[in-house]
Design a protein around this motif. Structure first.
Motif, PDB file in Angstrom:
ATOM      1  N   VAL A  27     -69.317  61.755 -29.840  1.00  0.00           N
ATOM      2  CA  VAL A  27     -69.690  60.671 -30.635  1.00  0.00           C
ATOM      3  C   VAL A  27     -68.904  59.552 -30.811  1.00  0.00           C
ATOM      4  N   GLU A  28     -68.972  58.107 -30.433  1.00  0.00           N
ATOM      5  CA  GLU A  28     -68.564  56.911 -29.872  1.00  0.00           C
ATOM      6  C   GLU A  28     -68.627  55.867 -30.743  1.00  0.00           C
ATOM      7  N   GLN A  29     -67.509  54.736 -30.371  1.00  0.00           N
ATOM      8  CA  GLN A  29     -67.472  53.673 -31.694  1.00  0.00           C
ATOM      9  C   GLN A  29     -67.250  52.500 -30.677  1.00  0.00           C
ATOM     10  N   HIS A  30     -67.753  51.496 -31.097  1.00  0.00           N
ATOM     11  CA  HIS A  30     -67.520  50.511 -30.372  1.00  0.00           C
ATOM     12  C   HIS A  30     -66.601  49.770 -30.339  1.00  0.00           C
ATOM     13  N   MET A  62     -60.296  56.833 -25.456  1.00  0.00           N
ATOM     14  CA  MET A  62     -60.241  55.362 -25.746  1.00  0.00           C
ATOM     15  C   MET A  62     -60.588  55.153 -23.777  1.00  0.00           C
ATOM     16  N   PHE A  63     -61.956  54.244 -24.153  1.00  0.00           N
ATOM     17  CA  PHE A  63     -61.899  53.793 -23.561  1.00  0.00           C
ATOM     18  C   PHE A  63     -61.955  52.143 -23.494  1.00  0.00           C
ATOM     19  N   VAL A  64     -61.383  51.354 -22.655  1.00  0.00           N
ATOM     20  CA  VAL A  64     -61.053  49.857 -22.548  1.00  0.00           C
ATOM     21  C   VAL A  64     -62.143  49.431 -20.980  1.00  0.00           C
ATOM     22  N   VAL A  65     -63.085  48.629 -21.875  1.00  0.00           N
ATOM     23  CA  VAL A  65     -63.624  48.353 -21.183  1.00  0.00           C
ATOM     24  C   VAL A  65     -63.573  46.904 -21.064  1.00  0.00           C
ATOM     25  N   ASP A  66     -64.496  45.988 -20.184  1.00  0.00           N
ATOM     26  CA  ASP A  66     -64.851  44.511 -20.157  1.00  0.00           C
ATOM     27  C   ASP A  66     -66.706  44.128 -20.090  1.00  0.00           C
ATOM     28  N   ARG A  67     -66.508  42.880 -20.082  1.00  0.00           N
ATOM     29  CA  ARG A  67     -67.701  42.266 -20.572  1.00  0.00           C
ATOM     30  C   ARG A  67     -69.144  43.065 -20.249  1.00  0.00           C
ATOM     31  N   LEU A  96     -56.291  45.674 -21.800  1.00  0.00           N
ATOM     32  CA  LEU A  96     -55.971  44.924 -20.257  1.00  0.00           C
ATOM     33  C   LEU A  96     -55.986  44.088 -21.014  1.00  0.00           C
ATOM     34  N   PRO A  97     -56.161  42.629 -19.361  1.00  0.00           N
ATOM     35  CA  PRO A  97     -56.127  41.662 -19.582  1.00  0.00           C
ATOM     36  C   PRO A  97     -58.248  41.815 -18.974  1.00  0.00           C
ATOM     37  N   ASN A  98     -59.004  40.607 -19.535  1.00  0.00           N
ATOM     38  CA  ASN A  98     -60.527  41.587 -19.187  1.00  0.00           C
ATOM     39  C   ASN A  98     -61.072  41.960 -20.072  1.00  0.00           C
ATOM     40  N   THR A  99     -60.031  42.731 -21.766  1.00  0.00           N
ATOM     41  CA  THR A  99     -60.833  43.526 -22.449  1.00  0.00           C
ATOM     42  C   THR A  99     -61.586  43.022 -23.116  1.00  0.00           C
ATOM     43  N   THR A 100     -62.840  43.658 -23.436  1.00  0.00           N
ATOM     44  CA  THR A 100     -63.516  42.212 -24.810  1.00  0.00           C
ATOM     45  C   THR A 100     -64.129  43.894 -25.566  1.00  0.00           C
ATOM     46  N   THR A 101     -63.780  45.528 -25.059  1.00  0.00           N
ATOM     47  CA  THR A 101     -64.220  46.124 -26.325  1.00  0.00           C
ATOM     48  C   THR A 101     -63.741  47.060 -25.533  1.00  0.00           C
ATOM     49  N   ILE A 102     -63.075  48.426 -27.138  1.00  0.00           N
ATOM     50  CA  ILE A 102     -62.457  49.308 -26.874  1.00  0.00           C
ATOM     51  C   ILE A 102     -63.510  50.396 -27.409  1.00  0.00           C
ATOM     52  N   LYS A 103     -63.498  51.466 -26.460  1.00  0.00           N
ATOM     53  CA  LYS A 103     -64.726  52.605 -27.175  1.00  0.00           C
ATOM     54  C   LYS A 103     -63.883  53.985 -26.878  1.00  0.00           C
ATOM     55  N   VAL A 104     -64.092  53.920 -28.563  1.00  0.00           N
ATOM     56  CA  VAL A 104     -63.345  55.498 -29.093  1.00  0.00           C
ATOM     57  C   VAL A 104     -64.228  56.526 -29.841  1.00  0.00           C
ATOM     58  N   GLY A 105     -63.834  58.079 -29.233  1.00  0.00           N
ATOM     59  CA  GLY A 105     -64.231  58.830 -30.129  1.00  0.00           C
ATOM     60  C   GLY A 105     -64.176  59.920 -29.137  1.00  0.00           C
TER      61      GLY A 105
END
Length: 135
Positions: A27-30, A62-67, A96-105
């Motif tokens: 299960v994941e939410q952005h 928790m995934f820290v992702v860019d655009r 981190l720099p350039n992060t646009t979304t944190i995916k949690v789940g």
């Protein structure tokens, strides 16, 4: 699936049941992450419970992702294994720099071992914004 019988608090929790051999269930939410959070620490917390979960377990992530959806860094809790009552689990990480979304789940990563896992009271908070606990 939502579980209307088993919950850590309130009236519902999320339940995942592994009934067939598969790589994982998740299960994941952005969560959109504004630029002013760059450099700050965040905490993902949840209550987790298991029934007959195999050796790879039920983990919070928790995934820290860019655009472009590239994972800049990831954080994962130690797995919850076997049969347990509700446990409070938390992980912390830096935006981190350039992060646009944190995916949690949370995901269950046992192939074919079966088991049921529950998730409740999930919260993502900026650590600097937290108020101290009342005495």
């Amino acid at each position: 699936a939502m579980d209307n019988v088993v919950a850590a608090s309130g009236k519902q929790s999320f339940r995942i049941t592994q009934t067939l051999p598969q790589a994982y269930g998740m299960v994941e939410q952005h969560v959109a992450t504004p630029p002013e959070l760059v450099g700050k620490m965040v905490r993902l917390s949840a209550k987790m419970k298991t029934s007959e979960v195999g050796p790879n377990g039920w983990t919070l992530f928790m995934f820290v992702v860019d655009r472009t959806d590239y994972v800049l860094t990831s954080y994962t809790s130690p797995p919850v294994l076997g049969t347990t009552e509700w446990q409070y689990i938390e992980i912390t990480g830096r935006v981190l720099p350039n992060t646009t979304t944190i995916k949690v789940g949370a995901h269950i990563t046992d192939t074919g071992n079966g088991g049921v896992a529950w998730l409740d009271d999930v919260a993502l908070r900026v650590m600097e914004d937290e108020q101290p606990a009342a005495p």
